[in-house]
Each structure stands twice: as structure tokens, then as C-alpha cells.
Design an enzyme around this catalytic site. Structure first.
Site, PDB file in Angstrom:
ATOM      1  N   SER A 184       0.270 -63.625  34.096  1.00  0.00           N
ATOM      2  CA  SER A 184       1.699 -63.333  33.996  1.00  0.00           C
ATOM      3  C   SER A 184       2.473 -63.576  35.281  1.00  0.00           C
ATOM      4  O   SER A 184       3.674 -63.812  35.234  1.00  0.00           O
ATOM      5  CB  SER A 184       1.890 -61.895  33.532  1.00  0.00           C
ATOM      6  OG  SER A 184       1.320 -61.004  34.463  1.00  0.00           O
ATOM      7  N   HIS A 212       0.625 -62.521  26.828  1.00  0.00           N
ATOM      8  CA  HIS A 212       1.732 -63.416  27.166  1.00  0.00           C
ATOM      9  C   HIS A 212       1.667 -64.732  26.395  1.00  0.00           C
ATOM     10  O   HIS A 212       2.206 -65.739  26.864  1.00  0.00           O
ATOM     11  CB  HIS A 212       1.772 -63.688  28.671  1.00  0.00           C
ATOM     12  CG  HIS A 212       2.440 -62.592  29.442  1.00  0.00           C
ATOM     13  ND1 HIS A 212       3.809 -62.435  29.497  1.00  0.00           N
ATOM     14  CD2 HIS A 212       1.925 -61.575  30.158  1.00  0.00           C
ATOM     15  CE1 HIS A 212       4.109 -61.385  30.234  1.00  0.00           C
ATOM     16  NE2 HIS A 212       2.991 -60.843  30.641  1.00  0.00           N
ATOM     17  N   LYS A 243       5.531 -57.532  23.150  1.00  0.00           N
ATOM     18  CA  LYS A 243       6.154 -58.689  23.809  1.00  0.00           C
ATOM     19  C   LYS A 243       6.760 -59.592  22.727  1.00  0.00           C
ATOM     20  O   LYS A 243       7.757 -59.230  22.112  1.00  0.00           O
ATOM     21  CB  LYS A 243       5.145 -59.381  24.718  1.00  0.00           C
ATOM     22  CG  LYS A 243       4.838 -58.517  25.957  1.00  0.00           C
ATOM     23  CD  LYS A 243       3.894 -59.150  26.955  1.00  0.00           C
ATOM     24  CE  LYS A 243       3.804 -58.297  28.223  1.00  0.00           C
ATOM     25  NZ  LYS A 243       2.451 -57.844  28.535  1.00  0.00           N
TER      26      LYS A 243
HETATM   27  C1  LIG Z   1       1.791 -56.612  28.928  1.00  0.00           C
HETATM   28  C2  LIG Z   1       0.334 -56.759  29.091  1.00  0.00           C
HETATM   29  C3  LIG Z   1      -0.546 -55.731  28.743  1.00  0.00           C
HETATM   30  C4  LIG Z   1      -0.053 -54.384  28.295  1.00  0.00           C
HETATM   31  O1  LIG Z   1       0.463 -54.436  27.028  1.00  0.00           O
HETATM   32  P1  LIG Z   1       1.142 -53.122  26.411  1.00  0.00           P
HETATM   33  O2  LIG Z   1       1.033 -53.299  24.952  1.00  0.00           O
HETATM   34  O3  LIG Z   1       2.555 -53.106  26.915  1.00  0.00           O
HETATM   35  O4  LIG Z   1       0.368 -51.970  26.933  1.00  0.00           O
HETATM   36  C5  LIG Z   1      -1.902 -55.961  28.824  1.00  0.00           C
HETATM   37  N1  LIG Z   1      -2.372 -57.149  29.265  1.00  0.00           N
HETATM   38  C6  LIG Z   1      -1.563 -58.150  29.637  1.00  0.00           C
HETATM   39  C7  LIG Z   1      -2.132 -59.438  30.108  1.00  0.00           C
HETATM   40  C8  LIG Z   1      -0.177 -57.982  29.579  1.00  0.00           C
HETATM   41  O5  LIG Z   1       0.628 -58.964  29.964  1.00  0.00           O
END
Ligand SMILES: *Cc1c(COP(=O)(O)O)cnc(C)c1O
Length: 396
Positions: A184, A212, A243
Site C-alpha cells: 500500500s 488493495h 475498501k
Molecule cells: C486495509 C488493510 C488491512 C486492514 O483491513 P480492515 O478490514 O480495514 O481491517 C489489512 N491488510 C492490508 C494489506 C490492508 O491494506
């Protein structure tokens, strides 16, 4: 309360402030979108994970509102007591079908999914081999498991091979390679083909955290296994509903049936945490339906990313190359990154500066993320604002 303790906490806060690392939360007074209301101003939003722009989609809102009426507000129970509705099973099966796996299991967040994965599936006689840039939730999840830990420099396949050999030499029973699908902070995609080839050679399993990517990358948005062609070489996918897939909340693991069945019996963040709200489950189901069919939005997103990369490069900014909608604008110095964010804010563009310890020392940046919620004009506006701000600070 012991005043010494509050003094201690206050001094830690002062250290954070003095180091210039205090995070300030700006308040948005309306829904998430390409344009957001911040402190009475309308701003262009370049830092949400709202890649397809579904976070305020009317059909998703309607589906969630419908479930609020038909299934109620909350479950007040974990899944195995009285917290499983038809909606939860429907969503799990929908996720599994979308990602080409036997089944899936829901969690309150992907943070919890990653907290469950390693501790549940691996024992002290096993190995986890982890990319050095993996998400914090993976690092914490690995810490919770008793498995032996091996780490390789991000996307360095020689280093991965070395660690696989080491795990073999250490006599580990099972080996699990875990990587983010998209990293990310840099926006680069894991080399899943090469990882899967090494996994096959060494008899290892492959797990990918595709937070992502799910919904917007690869054919039909099936994520990095589809994008890279690694496909079913990836054994386990963890992901988020927070997301691209509507952006509300919830996480999942998708894999072969026995893996999901064991997680349902043993995963602590699943067994000891409340069930997803029905409205979230119904909205997320609708979000997957929309995302799967959204080739138009994926094309728009890719077009924005290409245009924004080109515009900023031509203006003289230094970017990290890549094939995702994550576009880091490299500034180096932490103070400069913060000043750049301020200059952009003054021009109506909402971005976030990232600096140590989130990224390495001297690699401070503004991480921008494109969204299909933006218009072509928005992207032009953003490029112009970056140009102005960059000139004002002598960056370009
Ligand atoms: C955003 C993200 C998470 C966390 O996800 P949530 O559902 O918000 O807890 C975990 N791993 C990665 C790679 C992320 O980008």
C-alpha cells in the site's frame, strides 16, 4: 489514579508531538466520495481506498437500508451462538464464488482475518515466510502464532528462496508464504507467479492479503491472483469489505473447504467477536455484484491513474512506477511532505503525507490514490494543484 502514570502518558504524547509525528484527524461532514465536505469546504479527495467509488453507491445504500428493515440493526451475538443470519452465509458464499475458492469466512475486519490465519492454521513445527513490507495486521498475526518466522526483503525472490531453504533445513513441517497482493505504501504488485513457482518447488502454501486489489484489479476485479495470472496457485486469500467493496467494514478469508471449516472452529477473532451487522452484510453483497460487473469503472480508474501519473511526471515530480491506482509522489523530507500536504489543502486537494516510521527515513511522500468517483476534470484539477504547490515549495 496514579498521577505518575498520566504524567508518563503525557510525556509520550509530547515526544510524538516534538518529533512532528502527531496524526491529526480532519472531520468530514458528509459521505465518502471524490469530493468531500471538510470544515465547510468542498475538497477533492485523493486519499481514500474508495477505488471504484462505491462507498456511497445508491444501490448499496438501498440494499443496506432494506436489510436494516428486514434483518434488524445488530446481531448481539457471535456467529456460533445466535449471530448467523442467511445474509452472512450468503455473503461468505458470494465472496468464495467471486474469488474462485470453496468457501469463505467473515471477520469484523481484515485486521482480524490476519490475526486469525496463522495462529489457527500453523503450529510450532511450521514456518511462516513473510515479505518485509507486509501490512501491520500480518505482522501482528504472525506474532500470535507459534510457527517459526522467516522474513524476506520485499519482492526479492532470491531472498525468498533462501528463506524457504532455511525453513526446510530447520525441518519445518508446513511452510506458508504470506504477502500483500499490492503493497500500500509503494503501490507495487507482489510477484505472485514467481512466488507460486517457488512455493511449488519447496512444497509451500501461498497466502495473499489482497485488500488493495479485490474489486478493482485483475479480470472482473478478482485481485492480484487474476492480475498476475497466478490464479489458483494462491491457496488462501484474505481481504476486506472496507475498501473497494463498498468501503464499510468487515474482512474475510477465502480458501479450500477444510481450511475455512477449521477457522470456523478455532479462529479466536471469529469465535470471540460479534457478527457483522446485517446492513453491512447486505450492502457488501450488493457491492460485490456491482464490482464484478464494473469493467467500466475499472477502465475509468485505470485511465485516471495513467493520466495522473503522466501529468505529474511531466510536471517534474518523482513517482514510484506501477500498475495500480496507488501513486506515491516522492518528496524525501518529512517536513517537505507535510508542507506539500498543506499547500495542496490550501488549493482544495485532500491528500496525506507519509513519513518515517510508516515509510523508511528519507523516503517521505504524498501517497495519492485514484478513484472512479473522480471525473476527468477532477484529475486535471489535481495535476494543476500539484504543479502549483510543487512550484511554491521549489519541489519542481
Ligand atoms: C486495509 C488493510 C488491512 C486492514 O483491513 P480492515 O478490514 O480495514 O481491517 C489489512 N491488510 C492490508 C494489506 C490492508 O491494506
Amino acid at each position: 489514579m496514579d498521577s505518575g502514570f498520566l504524567d508518563h502518558v503525557t510525556s509520550v504524547l509530547a515526544e510524538i508531538e516534538a518529533a512532528g509525528l502527531r496524526k491529526v484527524e480532519r472531520e468530514i461532514s458528509g459521505p465518502q466520495g471524490g469530493r468531500i465536505a471538510v470544515g465547510g469546504r468542498e475538497m477533492l479527495n485523493l486519499c481514500a481506498n474508495n477505488y471504484l467509488g462505491l462507498a456511497n453507491h445508491p444501490d448499496i445504500r438501498r440494499a443496506a437500508a432494506g436489510a436494516l428493515d428486514s434483518h434488524g440493526f445488530g446481531m448481539a451475538s457471535v456467529r456460533f451462538i445466535c449471530g448467523t443470519q442467511d445474509l452472512h452465509r450468503e455473503l461468505e458464499q458470494r465472496i468464495a464464488k467471486y474469488l474462485g475458492k470453496d468457501d469463505a469466512i467473515l471477520f469484523a475486519a481484515c485486521f482480524d482475518a490476519n490475526g486469525a490465519l496463522f495462529e489457527t492454521l500453523l503450529g510450532a513445527e511450521d514456518a511462516v515466510i513473510s515479505d518485509s513490507l507486509n501490512h501491520a495486521s500480518i505482522i501482528d498475526g504472525v506474532r500470535l502464532s507459534k510457527a517459526k518466522r522467516y522474513r524476506y526483503d520485499t519482492s526479492d525472490m532470491d531472498a525468498l528462496e533462501t528463506q524457504l531453504k532455511q525453513a526446510e533445513a530447520d525441518g519445518c513441517r508446513f511452510k506458508l508464504i504470506i504477502t500483500d497482493g499490492v503493497f500500500s505504501m509503494d503501490g507495487h504488485v507482489a510477484k505472485l507467479n514467481e512466488i507460486c513457482a517457488l512455493a511449488e518447488r519447496f512444497g509451500a502454501l501461498v497466502a495473499v492479503d489482497d485488500c488493495h486489489a479485490t474489486g478493482h484489479l485483475g479480470e472482473k476485479g478478482r485481485g492480484t491472483p487474476a492480475l498476475t495470472g497466478a490464479g489458483n496457485g494462491v491457496d488462501i486469500v484474505t481481504g476486506t469489505l472496507g475498501k473497494t467493496l463498498g468501503g464499510s467494514m468487515g474482512g474475510f478469508i477465502a480458501a479450500a473447504q477444510p481450511i475455512i471449516d477449521l477457522l470456523r472452529q478455532r479462529a479466536r477473532p471469529y469465535l470471540f467477536s460479534n457478527s457483522l451487522a446485517p446492513a453491512v452484510a447486505a450492502g457488501s453483497l450488493k457491492a460485490i455484484d456491482i464490482a464484478e460487473e464494473a469493467d467500466d469503472l475499472r477502465a475509468k480508474l485505470a485511465g485516471h491513474a495513467a493520466k495522473f501519473r503522466k501529468g505529474l511526471s511531466e510536471a517534474g515530480f518523482s513517482l514510484i512506477d506501477g500498475q495500480t491506482p496507488i501513486i506515491p509522489v516522492m518528496l524525501g523530507d518529512a517536513v517537505l511532505a507535510q508542507n506539500m500536504a498543506k499547500e495542496l489543502d490550501a488549493r482544495g486537494v485532500y491528500v496525506a503525507g507519509f513519513f518515517y516510521p510508516v515509510v523508511p527515513q528519507g523516503k517521505a511522500r504524498i501517497r495519492t490514490q485514484m478513484s472512479a468517483a473522480l471525473t476527468d476534470e477532477d484529475v486535471d484539477f489535481a495535476i494543476a494543484a500539484f504543479g502549483d504547490a510543487g512550484r511554491a515549495l521549489g519541489v519542481i
